[in-house]
Write a protein that holds these residues in place. Structure first.
Motif, PDB file in Angstrom:
ATOM      1  N   ASP A 274      42.938  28.646  51.191  1.00 21.48           N
ATOM      2  CA  ASP A 274      42.862  29.763  52.139  1.00 21.48           C
ATOM      3  C   ASP A 274      41.431  30.277  52.245  1.00 21.48           C
ATOM      4  OD1 ASP A 274      45.542  29.512  52.401  1.00 21.48           O
ATOM      5  OD2 ASP A 274      46.070  31.448  51.557  1.00 21.48           O
TER       6      ASP A 274
ATOM      7  N   ASN B 290      41.384  36.185  48.704  1.00 20.32           N
ATOM      8  CA  ASN B 290      41.688  35.415  49.899  1.00 20.32           C
ATOM      9  C   ASN B 290      42.967  35.978  50.511  1.00 20.32           C
ATOM     10  OD1 ASN B 290      43.831  34.276  48.430  1.00 20.32           O
ATOM     11  ND2 ASN B 290      42.891  32.268  48.245  1.00 20.32           N
ATOM     12  N   SER B 291      43.502  35.285  51.494  1.00 17.23           N
ATOM     13  CA  SER B 291      44.664  35.836  52.190  1.00 17.23           C
ATOM     14  C   SER B 291      45.924  35.845  51.323  1.00 17.23           C
ATOM     15  CB  SER B 291      44.925  35.037  53.472  1.00 17.23           C
ATOM     16  OG  SER B 291      45.169  33.681  53.163  1.00 17.23           O
ATOM     17  N   ARG B 292      45.870  35.226  50.145  1.00 16.38           N
ATOM     18  CA  ARG B 292      47.031  35.227  49.247  1.00 16.38           C
ATOM     19  C   ARG B 292      46.900  36.219  48.107  1.00 16.38           C
ATOM     20  NH1 ARG B 292      47.845  29.738  47.028  1.00 16.38           N
ATOM     21  NH2 ARG B 292      45.605  29.549  47.211  1.00 16.38           N
TER      22      ARG B 292
ATOM     23  N   ARG C 249      48.536  38.383  54.089  1.00 18.39           N
ATOM     24  CA  ARG C 249      47.447  37.884  54.935  1.00 18.39           C
ATOM     25  C   ARG C 249      46.477  38.981  55.376  1.00 18.39           C
ATOM     26  NH1 ARG C 249      47.604  32.709  53.729  1.00 18.39           N
ATOM     27  NH2 ARG C 249      49.553  31.694  54.210  1.00 18.39           N
ATOM     28  N   ARG C 250      46.419  40.076  54.651  1.00 20.44           N
ATOM     29  CA  ARG C 250      45.504  41.171  54.973  1.00 20.44           C
ATOM     30  C   ARG C 250      44.168  40.904  54.300  1.00 20.44           C
ATOM     31  NH1 ARG C 250      46.043  44.730  58.878  1.00 20.44           N
ATOM     32  NH2 ARG C 250      48.146  45.146  58.223  1.00 20.44           N
ATOM     33  N   GLN C 251      43.093  41.140  55.016  1.00 22.24           N
ATOM     34  CA  GLN C 251      41.765  40.900  54.459  1.00 22.24           C
ATOM     35  C   GLN C 251      41.463  41.877  53.326  1.00 22.24           C
ATOM     36  OE1 GLN C 251      38.590  40.777  57.278  1.00 22.24           O
ATOM     37  NE2 GLN C 251      37.123  40.127  55.764  1.00 22.24           N
TER      38      GLN C 251
END
Length: 142
Positions: free
Chosen positions: A71, A88-90, A112-114
């Motif tokens: 990701d 990362n997104s995970r 998936r939040r930055q």
């Protein structure tokens, strides 16, 4: 800032510096547009990540690619003892003794939040979760 002669200008509390392209050495080849994150550990390692999910560790000027990240990496931070963290997104991950381990998830943070990570001088890890005011967004301490 990069000027028309490809000089890189960096300003901060200690003044203004100019890096000239002739004095720079390309360390990693990258043909695609990517954002980079770089940090250095107290043991002399340099960690380099990009938004394509590539993670490299450089020791003695030799980059070593780490696989399995996948990701896009949003942020990277280094601490003492050669430890590093990335988001990362995970979620948020720690790198220590050659292993990558997931930290506990941030309760309520949307998938998936930055996120961004930073290590304070007292070695506390903080993560910020972008988003409108809702459960899971804000600043978190690990």
């Amino acid at each position: 800032m990069v000027d028309s002669h490809d000089n890189i200008w960096i300003g901060g509390a200690r003044g203004l510096d100019r890096l000239r392209p002739a004095l720079l050495t390309r360390f990693l080849e990258e043909n695609q547009r990517s954002n980079w994150a770089v940090c250095a550990s107290d043991q002399g390692e340099v960690w380099i990540a990009n938004t394509f999910g590539e993670l490299n560790r450089a020791s003695d000027s030799v980059p070593i690619a780490w696989s399995g990240i996948g990701d896009p990496l949003f942020s990277l931070a280094c601490g003492e003892g050669g430890r590093a963290w990335f988001a990362n997104s995970r979620g948020v991950w720690t790198i220590s003794s050659g292993r990558i381990t997931a930290l506990p998830p941030i309760v309520g943070a949307p998938e998936r939040r930055q996120m961004k990570v930073v290590v304070a001088s007292d070695h506390t890890l903080y993560a910020t979760v972008a988003g409108p005011f809702q459960p899971g967004s804000g600043i978190w301490q690990f």
